[in-house]
Write a protein that holds these residues in place. Structure first.
Motif, short mmCIF file in Angstrom:
data_model
loop_
_atom_site.label_atom_id
_atom_site.label_comp_id
_atom_site.label_asym_id
_atom_site.label_seq_id
_atom_site.Cartn_x
_atom_site.Cartn_y
_atom_site.Cartn_z
N VAL A 1 0.84 -1.21 0.00
CA VAL A 1 0.00 0.00 0.00
C VAL A 1 0.87 1.26 0.00
O VAL A 1 0.63 2.19 -0.79
CB VAL A 1 -0.95 0.01 1.22
N LEU A 2 1.87 1.30 0.87
CA LEU A 2 2.68 2.52 0.98
C LEU A 2 3.61 2.70 -0.22
O LEU A 2 3.94 3.85 -0.58
CB LEU A 2 3.47 2.52 2.29
N SER A 3 4.03 1.62 -0.86
CA SER A 3 4.85 1.79 -2.08
C SER A 3 3.99 2.41 -3.19
O SER A 3 4.48 3.24 -3.97
CB SER A 3 5.47 0.47 -2.53
N ILE A 4 2.70 2.04 -3.24
CA ILE A 4 1.78 2.67 -4.20
C ILE A 4 1.56 4.14 -3.82
O ILE A 4 1.59 5.03 -4.68
CB ILE A 4 0.43 1.92 -4.24
N ALA A 5 1.37 4.39 -2.51
CA ALA A 5 1.11 5.76 -2.04
C ALA A 5 2.30 6.69 -2.30
O ALA A 5 2.11 7.82 -2.75
CB ALA A 5 0.76 5.75 -0.56
N VAL A 6 3.53 6.21 -2.03
CA VAL A 6 4.69 7.09 -2.26
C VAL A 6 4.95 7.27 -3.76
O VAL A 6 5.48 8.30 -4.18
CB VAL A 6 5.97 6.63 -1.53
N PHE A 7 4.55 6.28 -4.57
CA PHE A 7 4.61 6.44 -6.03
C PHE A 7 3.71 7.59 -6.47
O PHE A 7 4.13 8.48 -7.24
CB PHE A 7 4.20 5.13 -6.71
N ILE A 8 2.48 7.60 -5.95
CA ILE A 8 1.53 8.68 -6.28
C ILE A 8 2.05 10.02 -5.74
O ILE A 8 1.98 11.05 -6.42
CB ILE A 8 0.13 8.36 -5.71
N ALA A 9 2.59 9.99 -4.51
CA ALA A 9 3.13 11.22 -3.91
C ALA A 9 4.32 11.74 -4.73
O ALA A 9 4.48 12.95 -4.90
CB ALA A 9 3.57 10.96 -2.47
N GLY A 10 5.13 10.81 -5.25
CA GLY A 10 6.26 11.21 -6.09
C GLY A 10 5.81 11.96 -7.33
O GLY A 10 6.41 12.98 -7.71
N ILE A 11 4.73 11.48 -7.96
CA ILE A 11 4.16 12.18 -9.12
C ILE A 11 3.70 13.57 -8.68
O ILE A 11 3.99 14.58 -9.33
CB ILE A 11 2.97 11.39 -9.70
N ALA A 12 2.96 13.62 -7.56
CA ALA A 12 2.38 14.89 -7.09
C ALA A 12 3.46 15.93 -6.80
O ALA A 12 3.34 17.09 -7.20
CB ALA A 12 1.55 14.63 -5.83
N PHE A 13 4.55 15.53 -6.11
CA PHE A 13 5.57 16.49 -5.72
C PHE A 13 6.38 17.00 -6.91
O PHE A 13 6.84 18.14 -6.92
CB PHE A 13 6.52 15.88 -4.68
N SER A 14 6.58 16.14 -7.91
CA SER A 14 7.48 16.53 -9.00
C SER A 14 6.76 17.10 -10.23
O SER A 14 7.41 17.71 -11.08
CB SER A 14 8.34 15.34 -9.44
N GLU A 15 5.43 16.92 -10.31
CA GLU A 15 4.77 17.35 -11.55
C GLU A 15 4.68 18.87 -11.69
O GLU A 15 4.54 19.39 -12.79
CB GLU A 15 3.40 16.69 -11.71
N VAL A 16 4.76 19.60 -10.58
CA VAL A 16 4.68 21.07 -10.68
C VAL A 16 6.06 21.71 -10.84
O VAL A 16 6.16 22.89 -11.17
CB VAL A 16 3.97 21.69 -9.46
N MET A 17 7.13 20.92 -10.61
CA MET A 17 8.48 21.50 -10.62
C MET A 17 8.93 22.06 -11.96
O MET A 17 9.51 23.14 -12.01
CB MET A 17 9.51 20.47 -10.11
N PRO A 18 8.69 21.35 -13.11
CA PRO A 18 9.22 21.86 -14.38
C PRO A 18 8.70 23.25 -14.74
O PRO A 18 9.40 24.04 -15.38
CB PRO A 18 8.75 20.84 -15.41
N PHE A 19 7.45 23.56 -14.35
CA PHE A 19 6.88 24.84 -14.79
C PHE A 19 6.76 25.88 -13.67
O PHE A 19 6.24 26.98 -13.90
CB PHE A 19 5.51 24.63 -15.47
#
Length: 400
Positions: free
Chosen positions: A14-32
């Motif tokens: 469960v937590l490996s899925i959750a941190v995968f989703i969190a990883g997307i969330a934290f990094s998706e706003v960085m490029p712009f």
């Protein structure tokens, strides 16, 4: 016969899925993010560089201060509670970033995000303490790979969403992703056999230090983490601006920035577990030293690129050196820390990360404001050399 999965394995899934989703969330706003800042006012080149640095750093000012307090609370109240607190708080704050009308509001919300931060570190601490010792390396490796995979996908997702819709819509989507992390933790994570730390002496940092076999080695590793983060994050605020310069402000800068921001994550995802296994055989410290040497060469070469293809190749190769550094430092911390102070040691490492995340963007944006983007990479190469020297003095000499 009972074939039911042990709770630690279910938590890991469960937590490996959750941190995968969190990883997307934290990094998706960085490029712009620097480009979003540019839409919130009229800035000169120098002002835009400074604001990019401050907004990047805002989250970490607060986190560096509150993280040890959250770590102490985690050891007393449980890590699951901390994952819930972090994911729900950040879901609300990230979504609110899509509503800001000026750069000061964005800076304030980034600082508020810092107050709630700690979802990934508390998830790691929960897994580290719940998993049998003989499986902990594999479990933490799985967590690191999941988060890296999310971090890798995030810039692609963020770049695509911002191109198709708008910067603001992307923040709303990010808040939704973190809400999913909250719900996964709430309903599917079970903290089994948690023993609250009640010893008064462990309330103070001095008590925790007294529990360590080699405090000098641990403090050396924390310093290593700080400088790794400072070096990596001196680059982050200026990558999209560097891409824009290399493309002469033509073409889809947002999308290309997203791809280039994602490339180090691809390499790290491919290599982290392999380097971890190699470190178990030949010594984790040797992997870290090799990472420092490789990073120095690659950062220096990046200062002289002529186009985005060359930049992309070197950023991809930097991902392999990243795989040699931060995950391996975490491995050394885990091996050299007793279980009952795991939450605190992880939180100190988190604080070291945050301080590096404050120093790095401010350094990068200041150098690029007064000099050039190329100079940022040259200075960063010098910082990595300094880290290598300090690692040999503080960590390698205290081993054994």
């Amino acid at each position: 016969m009972n074939n039911k999965k042990p709770i630690w394995k279910r938590n890991l899934l469960v937590l490996s899925i959750a941190v995968f989703i969190a990883g997307i969330a934290f990094s998706e706003v960085m490029p712009f993010l620097p480009l979003y800042i540019d839409t919130l006012g009229t800035f000169t080149h120098q002002q835009l560089n400074f604001w990019s640095g401050f907004v990047f750093s805002g989250i970490y000012f607060v986190s560096a201060v509150v993280s040890p307090w959250w770590g102490k609370l985690a050891d007393k109240k449980g890590r699951k509670l901390m994952t819930l607190r972090a994911s729900l708080g950040m879901a609300i704050v990230l979504a609110a970033m899509g509503l800001v009308t000026n750069v000061w509001q964005l800076f304030f919300l980034r600082m508020l995000q810092g107050f709630f931060a700690g979802f990934v570190s508390n998830s790691n601490a929960l897994i580290a303490t719940e998993t049998p010792k003989q499986n902990s390396g594999q479990a933490l490796g799985t967590m690191a790979s999941s988060f890296t995979a999310g971090n890798l996908l995030g810039p692609f997702v963020g770049g695509a969403l911002a191109s198709m819709f708008s910067y603001r819509i992307t923040f709303f989507v990010t808040g939704g992703l973190l809400l999913i992390c909250f719900l996964l933790s709430l309903f599917f994570v079970h903290e089994e056999g948690f023993k609250p730390v009640t010893e008064k002496k462990l309330d103070k940092a001095s008590g925790v230090i007294h529990e360590l076999k080699s405090p000098a080695l641990i403090s050396g590793l924390l310093l290593t983490t700080l400088i790794i983060q400072a070096a990596n994050n001196s680059i982050n605020p200026i990558v999209s601006l560097y891409v824009r310069q290399l493309m002469n402000n033509h073409g889809n800068v947002v999308f290309i920035s997203g791809i280039i921001a994602a490339l180090p994550g691809i390499a790290t995802f491919l290599a982290a577990s392999r380097f971890g296994a190699l470190g178990d055989k030949i010594g984790t410290q040797k992997i870290i030293v090799a990472g420092f040497i490789g990073a120095t060469i690659l950062f220096f070469l990046t200062a002289f690129v002529q186009n985005t293809l060359e930049l992309g190749i070197l950023r991809f190769l930097v991902g392999f050196t990243d795989a040699c550094l931060f995950p391996q430092v975490q491995t050394m911390l885990t091996k050299n820390s007793p279980g009952k102070v795991t939450g605190r040691i992880f939180s100190w490492n988190q604080s070291a990360m945050y301080i590096g995340n404050i120093v790095g963007p401010l350094l990068g944006s200041t150098i690029s404001g007064f000099s050039s983007y190329s100079m940022v990479f040259i200075v960063t190469a010098g910082i990595v050399v300094l880290n290598l020297i300090l690692f040999r003095i503080n960590v390698i000499r205290n081993m054994g």
